[in-house]
Design a protein around this motif. Structure first.
Motif, short mmCIF file in Angstrom:
data_model
loop_
_atom_site.label_atom_id
_atom_site.label_comp_id
_atom_site.label_asym_id
_atom_site.label_seq_id
_atom_site.Cartn_x
_atom_site.Cartn_y
_atom_site.Cartn_z
N ARG A 463 0.85 -1.18 0.00
CA ARG A 463 0.00 0.00 0.00
C ARG A 463 0.88 1.23 0.00
O ARG A 463 1.94 1.25 0.63
CB ARG A 463 -0.93 0.02 1.23
N GLY A 464 0.44 2.25 -0.72
CA GLY A 464 1.15 3.52 -0.77
C GLY A 464 0.21 4.67 -0.51
O GLY A 464 -0.78 4.82 -1.25
N ASP A 465 0.46 5.47 0.50
CA ASP A 465 -0.40 6.60 0.88
C ASP A 465 -1.82 6.12 1.17
O ASP A 465 -2.81 6.76 0.80
CB ASP A 465 -0.42 7.67 -0.22
N GLY A 466 -1.97 4.94 1.78
CA GLY A 466 -3.28 4.42 2.15
C GLY A 466 -4.01 3.68 1.07
O GLY A 466 -5.08 3.14 1.32
N ALA A 478 4.42 7.21 -4.70
CA ALA A 478 3.95 7.27 -3.31
C ALA A 478 5.03 7.84 -2.40
O ALA A 478 6.23 7.60 -2.60
CB ALA A 478 3.54 5.88 -2.84
N SER A 479 4.60 8.59 -1.38
CA SER A 479 5.56 9.16 -0.42
C SER A 479 6.05 8.12 0.58
O SER A 479 7.14 8.26 1.16
CB SER A 479 4.90 10.32 0.32
N GLY A 480 5.30 7.08 0.79
CA GLY A 480 5.72 6.02 1.70
C GLY A 480 5.00 4.74 1.38
O GLY A 480 3.89 4.76 0.83
N LEU A 481 5.60 3.61 1.66
CA LEU A 481 5.02 2.31 1.34
C LEU A 481 4.77 1.53 2.62
O LEU A 481 5.49 1.69 3.62
CB LEU A 481 5.94 1.51 0.42
N GLU A 482 3.75 0.68 2.59
CA GLU A 482 3.42 -0.20 3.71
C GLU A 482 3.19 -1.60 3.15
O GLU A 482 2.36 -1.77 2.26
CB GLU A 482 2.17 0.29 4.43
N LYS A 491 6.24 -0.79 7.57
CA LYS A 491 6.22 0.50 6.90
C LYS A 491 7.61 0.84 6.40
O LYS A 491 8.59 0.66 7.11
CB LYS A 491 5.73 1.60 7.84
N ARG A 495 10.55 6.78 -1.48
CA ARG A 495 9.89 6.27 -2.68
C ARG A 495 10.68 5.10 -3.20
O ARG A 495 11.60 5.22 -3.99
CB ARG A 495 9.77 7.36 -3.75
#
Length: 512
Positions: A463-466, A478-482, A491, A495
């Motif tokens: 998931r990226g940015d929700g 995406a600013s962050g990945l999960e 988390k 990028r």
């Protein structure tokens, strides 16, 4: 075989260049055939965009190319058409590519027979289009205000027309000068007809009510301009009624067929255009006299008829005799009728007054009082009996609400309620048990179909940015990945490109 040009010894044959040969041929042709007249049938005709005219002259064996430059076309006399037999005059010339042609500067029809054949061909063409139909011809105005004349201003024709109009009925005349012979005849006459039609009614130069196209007599060649198709079509398209007066009575041209009226001579055209003023005045005077006579005779006949009818009517006094007699009879009967009506009303009043004496009224009042006293005496016992009846009914209803009776009824109701509550509890327990079993089965099915079972086999959800990420581009943006594994989520900052997706469910997104 010797491929090189090696003149044989003793050979004196001169050598020429191609340009020398072409120049020599050009000089020979233009020197020997400087100005020639060539008779033949017109073949292909082509009008170039530049304005030049190209056509072929042919006989039964050969074809001669002809050229007329743009500035020479106006002096041709006749514009060539395919199939026309003509005599072309001009200069022979030789150009590049070893070709020669005739620079045609004058063209004439080859004989009267050819002219008549061409005229018949044009007549058939225009007749097939319906331009000769009588139904399309417009009526000539009886007394036009303005007459337009298309003719030569130097000839005797215009003087004859003006003189004849002045003698018969002077009218305003507009003259449009035009050539009536030669190569300029057809275009100038056509432009004159179109120009008159283009004028605005009531403008600075008023639009004519009638057009006359006139020319004196002459040979077929002299009148040929009025046989041109451009003139015939302009006359047919004219919205203004048009009289053609070309040549003498025996001369016939195409414009005569399409015009609204053909006059045998220009003088006859003027006579057809306007009536004779003195004759018109005399006719109007005679018509006025006839009208006055007819009016007086009509009035006399109507007066006589009125007198005859008036004699048949009765006298005014006679019409009123009977109504007067009826009025007198009714007036005589009115007095006794009023007196009788009054006496009748008096008798009726006396009869009614006899029944209204004081003794009778007092007797009626005493009787009504006794009746009221009797009803009053009966009222008190009736009310007591009604109250007693209502009291007994109330006591009976009150006895139904005895506390002991209500207690016994309450015990029976409680027992019924207890039995119903027991049955309801059993039914509810069985239904809850069945629903719980169904829910557990659905939950097991959910676990079986859930993507978490897939995660347990080594896949993960990114998931990226929700939002679920399914492409490399979305992961990079995406600013962050999960990353979700079977035992939890991890988390990642920045990028970074997620692993390649290998599976996807419609509800949860990509699995890998």
């Amino acid at each position: 075989m010797d491929l090189l040009d090696d003149p044989m010894p003793g050979s004196n044959t001169p050598e020429f260049t191609v340009s020398e040969i072409s120049g020599t041929v050009k000089k020979l042709i233009e020197g020997e055939l400087g100005w020639v007249r060539v008779k033949g049938e017109v073949g292909r005709v082509m009008h170039a965009r530049s304005g030049h005219l190209y056509f072929d002259l042919k006989d039964d064996r050969n074809t001669l190319a002809c050229t007329t430059w743009k500035g020479q076309i106006s002096g041709l006399g006749v514009v060539p058409e395919e199939g026309m037999e003509i005599v072309a005059e001009g200069r022979m010339t030789a150009g590049f590519q070893s070709k020669y042609s005739l620079n045609a500067q004058r063209i004439t029809i080859a004989g009267a027979g050819a002219l008549m054949a061409l005229l018949e061909q044009r007549k058939k063409t225009l007749a097939a289009e319906g331009l000769f139909e009588p139904s399309r011809k417009k009526p000539i105005p009886y007394l036009p205000e303005i007459i337009g004349v298309v003719t030569s201003p130097q000839g005797a024709v215009i003087r004859d027309i003006l003189h004849r109009l002045r003698d018969r009925f002077p009218r305003k005349v507009l003259v449009w000068p035009a050539a009536v012979q030669g190569a300029a005849c057809a275009p100038e006459v056509a432009r004159a007809i179109e120009g008159f039609n283009a004028l605005s009614p009531g403008g600075a130069i008023p639009r004519p009510d009638l057009l006359i196209v006139a020319r004196g007599g002459g040979s077929v060649e002299d009148l040929w301009g009025f046989n041109e198709e451009i003139v015939a079509r302009a006359a047919a398209a004219s919205d203004i009624p048009l009289i053609s007066a070309v040549g003498h009575e025996t001369d016939t041209t195409l414009i005569d067929y399409v015009s609204d009226l053909r006059a045998p001579t220009p003088t006859a055209a003027a006579e057809a255009a306007v009536p004779v003023r003195h004759e018109l005045a005399a006719w109007l005077e005679s018509q006025g006299a006839r009208m006055a006579t007819a009016t007086s005779q009509t009035l006399a006949r109507r007066g006589q008829r009125l007198a005859d009818l008036s004699r048949a009517l009765p006298r005014p006094d006679g019409l009123l005799d009977n109504p007067r007699q009826r009025l007198d009879r009714q007036a005589d009967r009115l007095g006794p009728a009023l007196f009788g009506a009054v006496q009748k009303r008096k008798v009726q009043l006396a009869d009614a007054a006899g029944a209204l004496r004081p003794a009778i009224l007092q007797r009626r009042i005493a009787e009504d009082r006794r009746r009221l006293d009797a009803l009053t005496a009966r009222l008190a016992p009736a009310l007591r009996r009604l109250v007693a009846t209502k009291s007994e009914r109330l006591s009976a209803r009150t006895a139904r609400f005895d506390p002991a009776r209500l207690a016994s009824q309450n015990t029976v109701a409680q027992e019924r309620l207890s039995r119903a509550a027991t049955a309801l509890a059993k039914t509810g327990t069985s239904q809850v048990k069945a629903l719980r079993q169904k829910l557990e089965a659905m939950d097991r099915l959910r676990e079986t179909l859930s993507y978490k079972a897939t995660l347990a086999r080594g896949y993960a959800v990114v998931r990226g940015d929700g939002a679920v990420v399914t492409t490399k581009r979305a992961a990079e943006a995406a600013s962050g990945l999960e990353i979700e594994f079977a035992d939890g989520r991890l988390k990642l900052g920045g990028r970074k490109s997620p692993a390649k997706a290998t599976a996807k469910t419609p509800e949860q997104g990509s699995l890998f």
